[in-house]
Design a protein around this motif. Structure first.
Motif, PDB file in Angstrom:
ATOM      1  N   HIS A   1     -10.384 -11.784   8.376  1.00  0.00           N
ATOM      2  CA  HIS A   1      -9.535 -11.763   7.284  1.00  0.00           C
ATOM      3  C   HIS A   1      -8.228 -10.874   7.443  1.00  0.00           C
TER       4      HIS A   1
ATOM      5  N   ALA B   1      -2.430  -7.049   1.787  1.00  0.00           N
ATOM      6  CA  ALA B   1      -2.736  -8.252   0.905  1.00  0.00           C
ATOM      7  C   ALA B   1      -2.872  -7.735  -0.654  1.00  0.00           C
TER       8      ALA B   1
ATOM      9  N   GLU C   1      -5.475  -6.821  -2.084  1.00  0.00           N
ATOM     10  CA  GLU C   1      -6.875  -7.388  -2.740  1.00  0.00           C
ATOM     11  C   GLU C   1      -7.326  -6.304  -3.502  1.00  0.00           C
ATOM     12  N   ASP C   2      -7.879  -6.684  -4.668  1.00  0.00           N
ATOM     13  CA  ASP C   2      -8.566  -5.512  -5.485  1.00  0.00           C
ATOM     14  C   ASP C   2     -10.109  -5.636  -5.269  1.00  0.00           C
ATOM     15  N   ILE C   3     -10.649  -5.216  -4.113  1.00  0.00           N
ATOM     16  CA  ILE C   3     -12.183  -5.334  -3.609  1.00  0.00           C
ATOM     17  C   ILE C   3     -12.654  -4.021  -3.253  1.00  0.00           C
TER      18      ILE C   3
ATOM     19  N   ARG D   1      -6.445  -6.095   4.099  1.00  0.00           N
ATOM     20  CA  ARG D   1      -6.948  -6.577   2.596  1.00  0.00           C
ATOM     21  C   ARG D   1      -6.575  -5.952   1.449  1.00  0.00           C
ATOM     22  N   ARG D   2      -6.762  -4.812   1.480  1.00  0.00           N
ATOM     23  CA  ARG D   2      -6.455  -4.095   0.402  1.00  0.00           C
ATOM     24  C   ARG D   2      -5.199  -3.260   0.419  1.00  0.00           C
TER      25      ARG D   2
END
Length: 159
Positions: free
Chosen positions: A102, A64, A66-68, A60-61
């Motif tokens: 995810h 993808a 993503e800023d999480i 994810r980070r």
């Protein structure tokens, strides 16, 4: 056994995910929290929490973009996940399963293994191929820990 590169990577990664789940199967929450050898905080539950962070970070980070934050550490400390002394097993497994799903979506949406993302800790771009190989390595290493942890909990080997 005869699939292409991507299918083979996907199959091995899923094999290792299933192995971690199998190593934890049938144990109570307290057994999942049993530590390997103090002062280490390593436990089966800690491994599940850690692998949720690993899945989240790499798919994810990194891929993808993503800023999480991490699941268990707002300040990016991966070690916090290992300390499962007061962790909830249902919460840990739910988070891990969610991150695996995810990750599967991110991987399947990528047009090829050459898709890249930036890994800030390494200061470089990395391909989806490298990420999948890294996750296989990470699970294999920690599944070795899980072998010993499970044997220490209830004597089960080869679970």
């Amino acid at each position: 056994m005869t699939g292409g590169e991507r299918e083979t990577l996907r199959a091995y990664l899923d094999f290792h995910r299933a192995t971690l789940a199998m190593k934890c199967a049938g144990l109570t929450e307290e057994e999942l929290r049993e530590r390997s050898m103090p002062p280490s905080t390593l436990s089966l539950l800690g491994l599940v929490r850690h692998m949720a962070e690993v899945e989240r970070t790499w798919f994810r980070r990194v891929i993808a973009g993503e800023d999480i934050p991490l699941v268990w550490s707002a300040d990016g400390d991966y070690q916090e996940a290992y300390d499962a002394r007061s962790a909830s097993a249902p919460e840990a497994f739910a988070a891990w399963r969610a991150e695996v799903e995810h990750a599967r979506r991110v991987e399947r949406a990528a047009p090829s293994l050459e898709v890249t993302g930036h890994q800030p800790r390494w200061g470089t771009d990395v391909s989806l191929r490298l990420v999948m190989l890294h996750l296989i390595h990470e699970y294999a290493r920690h599944n070795g820990h899980a072998d010993f942890l499970r044997e220490g909990v209830d004597g089960t080997v080869g679970a």
